[in-house]
Write a protein that holds these residues in place. Sequence first.
Motif, PDB file in Angstrom:
ATOM      1  N   UNK A 184      43.971  42.409  41.872  1.00 25.60           N
ATOM      2  CA  UNK A 184      43.555  43.717  42.378  1.00 25.60           C
ATOM      3  C   UNK A 184      44.536  44.271  43.406  1.00 25.60           C
ATOM      4  N   UNK A 185      45.306  43.415  44.067  1.00 28.66           N
ATOM      5  CA  UNK A 185      46.219  43.860  45.119  1.00 28.66           C
ATOM      6  C   UNK A 185      47.680  43.857  44.687  1.00 28.66           C
ATOM      7  N   UNK A 186      47.962  43.571  43.445  1.00 28.53           N
ATOM      8  CA  UNK A 186      49.345  43.559  42.956  1.00 28.53           C
ATOM      9  C   UNK A 186      49.399  44.342  41.650  1.00 28.53           C
ATOM     10  N   UNK A 187      49.619  45.617  41.804  1.00 31.34           N
ATOM     11  CA  UNK A 187      49.647  46.488  40.628  1.00 31.34           C
ATOM     12  C   UNK A 187      50.872  46.247  39.742  1.00 31.34           C
ATOM     13  N   UNK A 188      51.921  45.653  40.302  1.00 27.35           N
ATOM     14  CA  UNK A 188      53.113  45.386  39.490  1.00 27.35           C
ATOM     15  C   UNK A 188      52.802  44.442  38.334  1.00 27.35           C
ATOM     16  N   UNK A 189      51.802  43.574  38.527  1.00 27.27           N
ATOM     17  CA  UNK A 189      51.452  42.627  37.464  1.00 27.27           C
ATOM     18  C   UNK A 189      51.001  43.366  36.215  1.00 27.27           C
ATOM     19  N   UNK A 236      44.094  42.395  55.122  1.00 28.93           N
ATOM     20  CA  UNK A 236      44.881  43.513  54.603  1.00 28.93           C
ATOM     21  C   UNK A 236      44.847  43.573  53.088  1.00 28.93           C
ATOM     22  N   UNK A 237      43.709  43.176  52.507  1.00 30.90           N
ATOM     23  CA  UNK A 237      43.590  43.129  51.055  1.00 30.90           C
ATOM     24  C   UNK A 237      42.296  43.793  50.605  1.00 30.90           C
ATOM     25  N   UNK A 238      42.312  44.246  49.385  1.00 32.52           N
ATOM     26  CA  UNK A 238      41.094  44.742  48.750  1.00 32.52           C
ATOM     27  C   UNK A 238      40.377  43.540  48.144  1.00 32.52           C
ATOM     28  N   UNK A 239      39.117  43.367  48.509  1.00 31.08           N
ATOM     29  CA  UNK A 239      38.359  42.217  48.037  1.00 31.08           C
ATOM     30  C   UNK A 239      37.245  42.703  47.140  1.00 31.08           C
ATOM     31  N   UNK A 240      36.768  41.783  46.314  1.00 26.38           N
ATOM     32  CA  UNK A 240      35.711  42.083  45.357  1.00 26.38           C
ATOM     33  C   UNK A 240      34.386  41.594  45.926  1.00 26.38           C
ATOM     34  N   UNK A 241      33.380  42.429  45.846  1.00 25.53           N
ATOM     35  CA  UNK A 241      32.045  42.090  46.318  1.00 25.53           C
ATOM     36  C   UNK A 241      31.160  41.903  45.094  1.00 25.53           C
ATOM     37  N   UNK A 242      30.628  40.710  44.929  1.00 26.03           N
ATOM     38  CA  UNK A 242      29.766  40.396  43.789  1.00 26.03           C
ATOM     39  C   UNK A 242      28.365  40.087  44.287  1.00 26.03           C
ATOM     40  N   UNK A 243      27.388  40.543  43.550  1.00 25.98           N
ATOM     41  CA  UNK A 243      25.993  40.322  43.895  1.00 25.98           C
ATOM     42  C   UNK A 243      25.349  39.548  42.747  1.00 25.98           C
ATOM     43  N   UNK A 244      25.292  38.221  42.836  1.00 21.97           N
ATOM     44  CA  UNK A 244      24.727  37.433  41.732  1.00 21.97           C
ATOM     45  C   UNK A 244      23.233  37.635  41.555  1.00 21.97           C
ATOM     46  N   UNK A 245      22.535  38.154  42.583  1.00 19.11           N
ATOM     47  CA  UNK A 245      21.103  38.348  42.494  1.00 19.11           C
ATOM     48  C   UNK A 245      20.720  39.736  42.019  1.00 19.11           C
ATOM     49  N   UNK A 268      35.785  46.252  48.488  1.00 20.50           N
ATOM     50  CA  UNK A 268      35.841  46.537  49.932  1.00 20.50           C
ATOM     51  C   UNK A 268      37.221  46.150  50.456  1.00 20.50           C
ATOM     52  N   UNK A 269      37.589  46.800  51.558  1.00 20.37           N
ATOM     53  CA  UNK A 269      38.897  46.500  52.152  1.00 20.37           C
ATOM     54  C   UNK A 269      38.709  45.544  53.322  1.00 20.37           C
ATOM     55  N   UNK A 270      39.391  44.408  53.260  1.00 25.25           N
ATOM     56  CA  UNK A 270      39.347  43.414  54.332  1.00 25.25           C
ATOM     57  C   UNK A 270      40.521  43.695  55.271  1.00 25.25           C
ATOM     58  N   UNK A 271      40.177  44.237  56.452  1.00 24.88           N
ATOM     59  CA  UNK A 271      41.242  44.600  57.390  1.00 24.88           C
ATOM     60  C   UNK A 271      41.926  43.374  57.977  1.00 24.88           C
ATOM     61  N   UNK A 272      41.204  42.278  58.090  1.00 25.13           N
ATOM     62  CA  UNK A 272      41.815  41.069  58.651  1.00 25.13           C
ATOM     63  C   UNK A 272      42.901  40.534  57.726  1.00 25.13           C
TER      64      UNK A 272
END
Length: 361
Positions: A154-159, A222-231, A216-220
Amino acid sequence: MSGYPGYQGNVTGGPGDLEMGQPGGSDARFGQMPTAAFAGQAAYAQGYGQPQQQGGYPPVYPPQAGGKPAQQQYQPQYAGYGGQAASGGGYTAPQVQQPPPPPPGPSQYIADMDQAVRHGFIRKVYGILIVQLLLTFGIVAIFSYIDAVQVYAMNNSWLMGVSIAAVFVLLIGMTCCPGNLMSKFPLNIILLMVFSLFQGVALGVIAASFACDARAYDSAKGLVVCVNNPDAPAVNGRMSVLLAMAITIGVVLVLTIFACQTKYDFTGAGPYLMAALLIFIVFFAIAGIWLRFDKVYNLVYACIGVLVFSALLIYNTQLIVGGKNRKYQLGPDQYIFGALTLYLDIINIFLFVLSIIGLSR
């Protein structure tokens, strides 16, 4: 006139002169000459040994012992017009020229061999296809279920860009290269597996975004993270990827069975399907510039895409399976091309099914 039966010249001393050709009287020197025997001898003297004229009587043969005339024995003189002379006289019937027999059809052995070759070709195509799909969907599952790989994608569009570029280069090289790389073993298998690897990476990057319930963006970090809700009560992001795989496999199996069992021939519809594909790509690509973020447009686009590539899957399947009801079919040496066409159809169906599920959440 000695030598003529029944004649001894003029004899005196009898009741009278014996005339030539008359039977003897009571004189014992002449004996008795039956009238029937004399008549047979006379006919023999006139007709024996002379050729039979057209319309005349058949020859009379010499009498047998006891004064009985011999039975006539007819021998065929002509057995037919233009015949050959036989050993016993006459002619034999000419040989009738029979028409040449029709050319024999393919023997059962040749038909069985052709069927065995076709079955071996089908097994080879679907064996390669199964390996391609396992490799591609395995990479998609890794990008969807492993958090570190998902975040990296998600954070490396070159791939995504490198994978798509490699896919197009390999596709053009295998299909349009003058050296005909598809027929060179094992280079063709290696190129096909590398193509499937890059295609899996490109699909994995796309699936990594669909596998998220939210981003969501994790400022600590500096990456975009995925939020999953298994419930989540509905289908969550990761389940949507598995559901898209399952639906794609189900659709492919149903369409494959339909293409193999139906008597309708779709192999003659190739130009129409290609025209529909070009219209689909050009029209919706232009419309997508203005309606890119419209949800209804994307949903309609995905549904039409499933229909178009499902029809192409039926067409390519019948080219591979072949049979007497098919107008066209692939040759036994085109197994790489057959596996590649089926693979591309299945991948596109998976992409559009994944879009429909993602837009419906």
